[in-house]
Enzyme design. Structure first.
Site, short mmCIF file in Angstrom:
data_model
loop_
_atom_site.label_atom_id
_atom_site.label_comp_id
_atom_site.label_asym_id
_atom_site.label_seq_id
_atom_site.Cartn_x
_atom_site.Cartn_y
_atom_site.Cartn_z
N HIS A 305 -35.94 42.88 -29.73
CA HIS A 305 -36.17 43.42 -31.07
C HIS A 305 -35.29 42.67 -32.07
CE1 HIS A 305 -34.98 46.46 -34.26
NE2 HIS A 305 -36.28 46.39 -34.42
N ASN A 306 -35.84 42.37 -33.26
CA ASN A 306 -35.06 41.63 -34.27
C ASN A 306 -34.29 40.49 -33.62
OD1 ASN A 306 -36.07 43.42 -36.10
ND2 ASN A 306 -34.13 44.35 -36.66
N GLU A 335 -39.22 38.61 -31.69
CA GLU A 335 -39.68 39.13 -32.98
C GLU A 335 -39.21 38.22 -34.11
OE1 GLU A 335 -39.62 43.22 -35.63
OE2 GLU A 335 -38.29 43.05 -33.90
N ASP A 337 -39.09 38.36 -38.28
CA ASP A 337 -39.24 39.16 -39.50
C ASP A 337 -39.33 38.21 -40.69
OD1 ASP A 337 -39.33 41.75 -40.39
OD2 ASP A 337 -37.44 42.30 -39.45
N HIS A 350 -33.35 40.33 -41.83
CA HIS A 350 -33.66 41.76 -41.83
C HIS A 350 -33.77 42.20 -43.29
CE1 HIS A 350 -34.37 45.43 -39.88
NE2 HIS A 350 -33.21 46.00 -40.05
N GLU A 384 -43.43 40.22 -37.84
CA GLU A 384 -43.29 41.27 -38.85
C GLU A 384 -43.45 40.55 -40.18
OE1 GLU A 384 -43.03 44.56 -38.60
OE2 GLU A 384 -43.39 44.23 -36.47
#
Length: 755
Positions: A305-306, A335, A337, A350, A384
């Site tokens: 994640h992230n 991931e 973003d 983020h 994302e």
């Protein structure tokens, strides 16, 4: 001893340069570049460096801590100073686990090459040592540490200090007795050969000797049939015991005389028990051994994640290194973003926080280089997307131009699938997971090109998952247009809203997948467990941590694996229990990042419920009995002189709710070197196929929380019964040889009356 072995490597011209020492620039950023003097110490395993020629301040690290050397501008820091220092002067030392890299610049290309090639040779040597060489190295390291005045000898005072360093609390009388026995020349000091004898007496394993005595008729050696009897009875090896006994003597017996007699001495027996074959982890489970030809939805997939963050979610560093580290650990779903960059180039960070930014195209270039180094099976790139249509189109161009044919952009056989393709069919491919305009059946331009572009922005059922978002935030804000070019790159992983299990059963296509926050997934598991399990036999689901976890903490992935969720995304940068479980599950099957789910999580008609394991077809609970016998050379927790650990062992079971359990031994005062517990811990495991077993060693403290010493986690199905060693890992998941636990494990079926 090491001298003969060491002298060969020390004759190497590159190693000689390293031992003579070099002044290199250590670089931390564009503005932080400082000279440090580096050299390889006489042990051939320790690199020492200091900032000034005078003064006491210096640092050291071991060759065994290093994983690789990168040549040239192969890190973000060195790329940032590329104009100042040419590539042939630059190199990066990469360490195991989460330890940061060391970026260095030499004064000449020749000096850079000597260090690059020299370190590579030393890493290769460290990785190819056998058990005996490793032990010799370990003894040699202690001798070097204890020989304070560097005269090649050790007096009794130095030995006393050494025992404290080694975590041994021993009476002066006993220590002097061992010292005197080893001091054959009666000189009052030990040279290296005598120190080896001292070390052997110190590490004599009475508990191993007792097991050996049980099967040896003459107490001196195990004959072939005696070793066979031990393998069959204690190690539960059955028919293969006879052949295996001969192989073990060939492989581990140091005495040629014993080998000729087809026998094994205590030394050979101990070598076998400490080897990978004597490990708790079944050797057959270590390599790639599972069927890789089933649909993607039938596997647990190691997921991050992230991925871009090295620290917390608010002001941490975004870094390409974070991707490299995750991929190195076998992660197969990363991931990204994405947000609009100021100069038309999309950036990764983020959003709405102070985390630093990196370029999308650099992330994709890093992915291209590192995606398939640890595993050849497919990587899912979870996008994302917070970008404008214009910058989405730039993203599509970067994906196509950088990844070229590594990116899967068409159906494998031109046919719309009824089920997802397999990891085997997708080897070496990167799959884009994102929103898509239309389906695979037809791509009509008339379809609405407006959608919620980002998965994790979905506020389904009023789940406030992020501190800066409330359930009723303006939906229109996240409505954004999709770029046709980007949409066309999505094939087997189309992100869709989740509209309930019934809707999915009637309408979902196999290539459609939804993302769930940890709290939503937990709620669905509680309200409709079996529906969730059935859904996951065909659809892929991705679970991600709550946005409230701004410290990058993790949730327990086990609850999600119990439901058959494939992509259970964790913050890889955060060490601890949850990542231990992830490493434990994916430590099998060649660490390839894919683990085949148990059959009851793959069968479309499954009625399995983690809450009611006893209702499962073929339900067979097992009894797990673990005799925790002893510990070997546990690392010190507190480096203060004279502090010695009080170790205890806790065994924790993770699995379906009924299987969650923990038991622990009592603690042993002041002995981290060779504590003996001889305590048995018992468990009943209802769903062995889903259970993970974690062994934790802690330093007992009655006044405050116990300190972590080491741990090892593995799937229940990979446990070897019998007398086994458990080779402990640090908090970071890296090896800490020769720290281990010695256990005796029995696995048996529960009889009717016990169930």
């Amino acid at each position: 001893m090491m001298d003969a072995e060491g002298s060969r490597i020390q004759d190497d011209p590159d190693i000689r340069v390293m031992m003579a020492g070099s002044t290199l620039r250590k670089v931390k950023s564009r503005s932080w570049k400082k000279h440090r003097h580096f050299r390889l110490l006489e042990d051939g395993m320790t690199i020492w460096y200091k900032s000034r020629w005078v003064g006491k301040g210096h640092s050291t690290f071991s060759v065994s801590e290093m994983e690789a050397v990168r040549e040239g501008h192969q890190s973000e820091v060195l790329m940032s100073i590329a104009e100042e220092f040419p590539a042939d002067l630059c190199f990066t030392l990469v360490f195991h686990g989460r330890q940061g890299n060391l970026d260095l610049v030499a004064d000449s290309p020749k000096e850079a090459q000597a260090w690059i090639q020299g370190v590579r040779k030393l890493i290769h040597k460290a990785q190819t040592m056998d058990e005996k060489e490793r032990l010799d190295q370990w003894v040699w390291d202690w001798f070097q540490k204890a020989d304070k005045n560097k005269d090649g000898k050790m007096n009794f005072k130095e030995v006393r200090k050494l025992l404290k360093m080694m975590n041994v609390d021993m009476s002066e009388e006993h220590a002097l007795h061992l010292f005197t026995m080893a001091d054959k020349s009666e000189s009052g000091s030990l040279e290296i050969e005598q120190f080896v004898l001292f070390y052997k007496m110190l590490t004599q394993r009475d508990e191993v000797w007792k097991v050996f005595q049980d099967y040896s008729a003459d107490g001196d050696k195990l004959l072939l049939d005696e070793l066979e009897s031990f393998l069959s009875t204690e190690q539960q090896e059955g028919e293969r015991s006879a052949q295996h006994a001969s192989e073990l003597i060939d492989r581990y017996e140091p005495s040629e005389m014993a080998k000729m007699q087809g026998a094994m001495t205590l030394d050979g027996f101990q070598m076998y028990l400490c080897s990978p074959e004597g490990s708790i982890f079944t050797p057959e489970c270590v390599g790639l051994h599972q069927d890789m030809s089933q649909p993607l939805s039938h596997y647990f997939i190691s997921s991050s994640h992230n991925t871009y963050l090295l620290e917390d979610q608010l002001r941490g560093l975004s870094s390409l290194e974070a991707y490299i580290q995750a991929l190195k650990r076998g992660c197969r779903c990363v991931e990204v973003d994405c947000w609009d960059g100021s100069d038309g180039e999309p950036v990764v960070y983020h959003g709405h926080t102070l985390t630093s930014k990196i370029l999308f195209k650099d992330v994709i270039a890093t992915l291209k280089e590192y995606a398939f180094k640890a595993s050849e099976f497919p990587v899912i790139l979870s996008l994302e997307n917070h970008c404008s249509v214009e910058q989405q189109t730039v993203m599509a161009q970067h994906l196509s131009q950088i990844l070229v044919d590594t990116l899967l952009t068409t159906l494998l056989d031109g046919q719309v699938p009824q089920h997802l393709p397999s990891p085997q069919e997708l080897k070496g491919k990167i799959l884009l997971k994102a929103k898509k305009i239309g389906g695979l059946e037809e791509c009509s331009l008339e379809e609405s090109m407006v959608d919620d572009v980002s998965d994790e922005d979905e506020m389904t059922n009023g789940d406030a998952e992020s501190p800066d978002e409330s359930p009723n935030h303006d939906k229109k804000k996240s409505q954004s247009k999709l770029s046709r070019e980007l949409s066309d790159l999505v094939v087997y992983c189309k992100s869709v809203h989740f509209h309930g299990f019934e809707h999915a059963r009637l309408h979902a296509k196999c290539y459609e997948m939804s993302s769930f926050s940890e709290s939503k997934a937990k709620r669905l598991a509680k309200e409709a467990g079996t529906d969730f399990v059935q859904y996951n036999t065909k659809q892929m689901s991705r679970i991600y941590p709550s946005g409230l976890r701004t410290d990058s903490s993790n949730y327990n992935p086990q609850d999600m694996w119990n439901m058959g969720c494939q992509i259970v995304a964790l913050n890889f940068q955060t060490a601890g229990l949850e990542m231990d479980l992830n490493d434990g599950l994916f430590g099998q099957n060649g660490c390839c990042g894919y683990v085949l789910k148990p059959d009851f999580l793959r069968d479309a008609d499954t009625q399995f419920s983690p809450e009611k394991p006893e209702e499962q077809r073929g339900y067979k609970p097992l009894r797990l009995s673990i005799q925790v016998i002893s510990g070997q050379q546990l690392p010190k927790v507190n480096q203060k002189e004279g502090s010695i650990v009080d170790p205890l062992v806790r065994v924790e079971i993770f699995g379906v709710p009924q299987d969650q359990a923990k038991e622990e031994t009592s603690h042993i005062n002041n002995n981290g070197f060779n504590p003996v517990w001889n305590e048995t811990l018992n468990f009943v495991v209802h769903t062995p196929e889903l259970a993970l077993v974690r062994f934790v060693v802690e330093d007992y403290d009655k006044a405050s929380r116990n300190d972590f010493i080491g741990q090892f986690t593995l799937p229940f199905t990979c446990i070897q019964a019998g007398y086994r060693h458990i080779h402990l890992l640090s908090k970071d998941g890296t090896a800490i040889p020769p720290s281990s636990l010695f256990v005796n494990i029995t696995i048996s079926e529960l009889t009717g009356s016990q169930v």
